[in-house]
Motif scaffolding. Structure first.
Motif, PDB file in Angstrom:
ATOM      1  N   VAL A 116       0.747  -1.231   0.149  1.00  0.00           N
ATOM      2  CA  VAL A 116      -0.111  -0.106   0.050  1.00  0.00           C
ATOM      3  C   VAL A 116       0.895   1.316   0.180  1.00  0.00           C
ATOM      4  O   VAL A 116       0.496   2.412  -0.633  1.00  0.00           O
ATOM      5  CB  VAL A 116      -0.751  -0.065   1.182  1.00  0.00           C
ATOM      6  CG1 VAL A 116      -1.576   1.336   1.253  1.00  0.00           C
ATOM      7  CG2 VAL A 116      -2.098  -1.083   1.064  1.00  0.00           C
ATOM      8  N   LEU A 117       1.927   1.204   1.008  1.00  0.00           N
ATOM      9  CA  LEU A 117       2.902   2.215   0.759  1.00  0.00           C
ATOM     10  C   LEU A 117       3.627   2.555  -0.569  1.00  0.00           C
ATOM     11  O   LEU A 117       3.646   3.807  -1.048  1.00  0.00           O
ATOM     12  CB  LEU A 117       3.961   2.157   1.869  1.00  0.00           C
ATOM     13  CG  LEU A 117       5.161   3.249   2.073  1.00  0.00           C
ATOM     14  CD1 LEU A 117       4.496   4.767   2.468  1.00  0.00           C
ATOM     15  CD2 LEU A 117       6.104   2.850   2.940  1.00  0.00           C
ATOM     16  N   SER A 118       3.836   1.494  -1.296  1.00  0.00           N
ATOM     17  CA  SER A 118       4.411   1.712  -2.541  1.00  0.00           C
ATOM     18  C   SER A 118       3.626   2.562  -3.489  1.00  0.00           C
ATOM     19  O   SER A 118       3.879   3.218  -4.212  1.00  0.00           O
ATOM     20  CB  SER A 118       5.071   0.397  -3.172  1.00  0.00           C
ATOM     21  OG  SER A 118       5.804  -0.177  -2.260  1.00  0.00           O
ATOM     22  N   ILE A 119       2.366   1.939  -3.504  1.00  0.00           N
ATOM     23  CA  ILE A 119       1.407   2.371  -4.658  1.00  0.00           C
ATOM     24  C   ILE A 119       0.967   3.843  -4.306  1.00  0.00           C
ATOM     25  O   ILE A 119       0.745   4.573  -5.045  1.00  0.00           O
ATOM     26  CB  ILE A 119      -0.044   1.635  -4.435  1.00  0.00           C
ATOM     27  CG1 ILE A 119       0.579   0.118  -5.079  1.00  0.00           C
ATOM     28  CG2 ILE A 119      -1.071   2.227  -5.385  1.00  0.00           C
ATOM     29  CD1 ILE A 119      -0.582  -0.833  -5.089  1.00  0.00           C
ATOM     30  N   SER A 120       0.698   4.132  -3.062  1.00  0.00           N
ATOM     31  CA  SER A 120       0.380   5.539  -2.520  1.00  0.00           C
ATOM     32  C   SER A 120       1.508   6.420  -2.588  1.00  0.00           C
ATOM     33  O   SER A 120       1.338   7.738  -3.042  1.00  0.00           O
ATOM     34  CB  SER A 120      -0.064   5.759  -1.003  1.00  0.00           C
ATOM     35  OG  SER A 120       0.786   5.152  -0.150  1.00  0.00           O
ATOM     36  N   GLY A 121       2.824   6.132  -2.715  1.00  0.00           N
ATOM     37  CA  GLY A 121       4.006   6.832  -2.862  1.00  0.00           C
ATOM     38  C   GLY A 121       3.966   6.890  -4.395  1.00  0.00           C
ATOM     39  O   GLY A 121       4.384   8.347  -4.589  1.00  0.00           O
ATOM     40  N   VAL A 122       3.731   6.046  -5.027  1.00  0.00           N
ATOM     41  CA  VAL A 122       3.872   6.171  -6.715  1.00  0.00           C
ATOM     42  C   VAL A 122       2.785   7.226  -7.065  1.00  0.00           C
ATOM     43  O   VAL A 122       2.906   8.354  -7.907  1.00  0.00           O
ATOM     44  CB  VAL A 122       3.760   4.782  -7.458  1.00  0.00           C
ATOM     45  CG1 VAL A 122       3.226   5.026  -8.725  1.00  0.00           C
ATOM     46  CG2 VAL A 122       4.789   4.184  -7.242  1.00  0.00           C
ATOM     47  N   VAL A 123       1.646   7.292  -6.543  1.00  0.00           N
ATOM     48  CA  VAL A 123       0.489   8.163  -6.692  1.00  0.00           C
ATOM     49  C   VAL A 123       0.908   9.551  -6.292  1.00  0.00           C
ATOM     50  O   VAL A 123       0.451  10.615  -7.115  1.00  0.00           O
ATOM     51  CB  VAL A 123      -0.851   7.634  -6.249  1.00  0.00           C
ATOM     52  CG1 VAL A 123      -1.877   8.840  -6.371  1.00  0.00           C
ATOM     53  CG2 VAL A 123      -1.377   6.322  -6.766  1.00  0.00           C
ATOM     54  N   LEU A 124       1.202   9.567  -5.231  1.00  0.00           N
ATOM     55  CA  LEU A 124       1.722  10.954  -4.743  1.00  0.00           C
ATOM     56  C   LEU A 124       2.915  11.651  -5.645  1.00  0.00           C
ATOM     57  O   LEU A 124       2.650  12.916  -6.017  1.00  0.00           O
ATOM     58  CB  LEU A 124       2.418  10.824  -3.309  1.00  0.00           C
ATOM     59  CG  LEU A 124       2.671  12.311  -2.706  1.00  0.00           C
ATOM     60  CD1 LEU A 124       1.639  13.165  -2.591  1.00  0.00           C
ATOM     61  CD2 LEU A 124       3.586  11.995  -1.245  1.00  0.00           C
ATOM     62  N   LEU A 125       3.782  10.838  -5.879  1.00  0.00           N
ATOM     63  CA  LEU A 125       5.162  11.304  -6.664  1.00  0.00           C
ATOM     64  C   LEU A 125       4.468  11.696  -8.286  1.00  0.00           C
ATOM     65  O   LEU A 125       4.847  12.704  -8.788  1.00  0.00           O
ATOM     66  CB  LEU A 125       5.958  10.215  -6.667  1.00  0.00           C
ATOM     67  CG  LEU A 125       6.842  10.144  -5.608  1.00  0.00           C
ATOM     68  CD1 LEU A 125       7.914   9.126  -5.802  1.00  0.00           C
ATOM     69  CD2 LEU A 125       7.470  11.684  -5.137  1.00  0.00           C
ATOM     70  N   GLY A 126       3.486  10.800  -8.685  1.00  0.00           N
ATOM     71  CA  GLY A 126       2.859  11.339 -10.052  1.00  0.00           C
ATOM     72  C   GLY A 126       2.041  12.523 -10.070  1.00  0.00           C
ATOM     73  O   GLY A 126       2.200  13.235 -11.014  1.00  0.00           O
ATOM     74  N   ILE A 127       1.184  12.652  -8.864  1.00  0.00           N
ATOM     75  CA  ILE A 127       0.356  14.013  -8.847  1.00  0.00           C
ATOM     76  C   ILE A 127       1.681  15.216  -8.722  1.00  0.00           C
ATOM     77  O   ILE A 127       1.105  16.067  -9.310  1.00  0.00           O
ATOM     78  CB  ILE A 127      -0.324  13.991  -7.550  1.00  0.00           C
ATOM     79  CG1 ILE A 127      -1.607  12.928  -7.544  1.00  0.00           C
ATOM     80  CG2 ILE A 127      -0.839  15.435  -7.219  1.00  0.00           C
ATOM     81  CD1 ILE A 127      -2.098  12.599  -6.317  1.00  0.00           C
ATOM     82  N   ILE A 128       2.645  14.995  -7.827  1.00  0.00           N
ATOM     83  CA  ILE A 128       3.651  16.210  -7.796  1.00  0.00           C
ATOM     84  C   ILE A 128       4.157  16.247  -9.054  1.00  0.00           C
ATOM     85  O   ILE A 128       4.434  17.759  -9.742  1.00  0.00           O
ATOM     86  CB  ILE A 128       4.738  15.682  -6.861  1.00  0.00           C
ATOM     87  CG1 ILE A 128       4.038  15.631  -5.425  1.00  0.00           C
ATOM     88  CG2 ILE A 128       5.743  16.890  -7.020  1.00  0.00           C
ATOM     89  CD1 ILE A 128       5.173  15.289  -4.381  1.00  0.00           C
ATOM     90  N   ALA A 129       4.474  15.254 -10.040  1.00  0.00           N
ATOM     91  CA  ALA A 129       5.150  15.558 -11.302  1.00  0.00           C
ATOM     92  C   ALA A 129       4.091  16.119 -12.419  1.00  0.00           C
ATOM     93  O   ALA A 129       4.391  17.061 -12.986  1.00  0.00           O
ATOM     94  CB  ALA A 129       5.435  14.288 -11.575  1.00  0.00           C
TER      95      ALA A 129
END
Length: 64
Positions: free
Chosen positions: A2-15
């Protein structure tokens, strides 16, 4: 997981926000994505994952 997926989503939003608001070029986003992809395959990946999990645990333990 869950942490990996949410981290990817967060970084995707920032990008995405950098791309839309701060004038980040598509080529910059591609280079950053490739860097992350290739970094994940190096010997540094377990250390980075452990550090990010530790940081997430630290943030999760903050009482407001």
């Amino acid at each position: 997981m869950v942490l990996s997926i949410s981290g990817v989503v967060l970084l995707g939003i920032i990008a995405f926000l950098f791309f839309r608001k701060d004038g980040m070029k598509l080529s910059h986003a591609v280079v950053c994505s490739l860097f992350g992809f290739f970094l994940a395959g190096t010997a540094a990946a377990p250390s980075i994952k452990a550090g990010s999990e530790s940081f997430a645990g630290l943030l999760g333990g903050i009482q407001l």
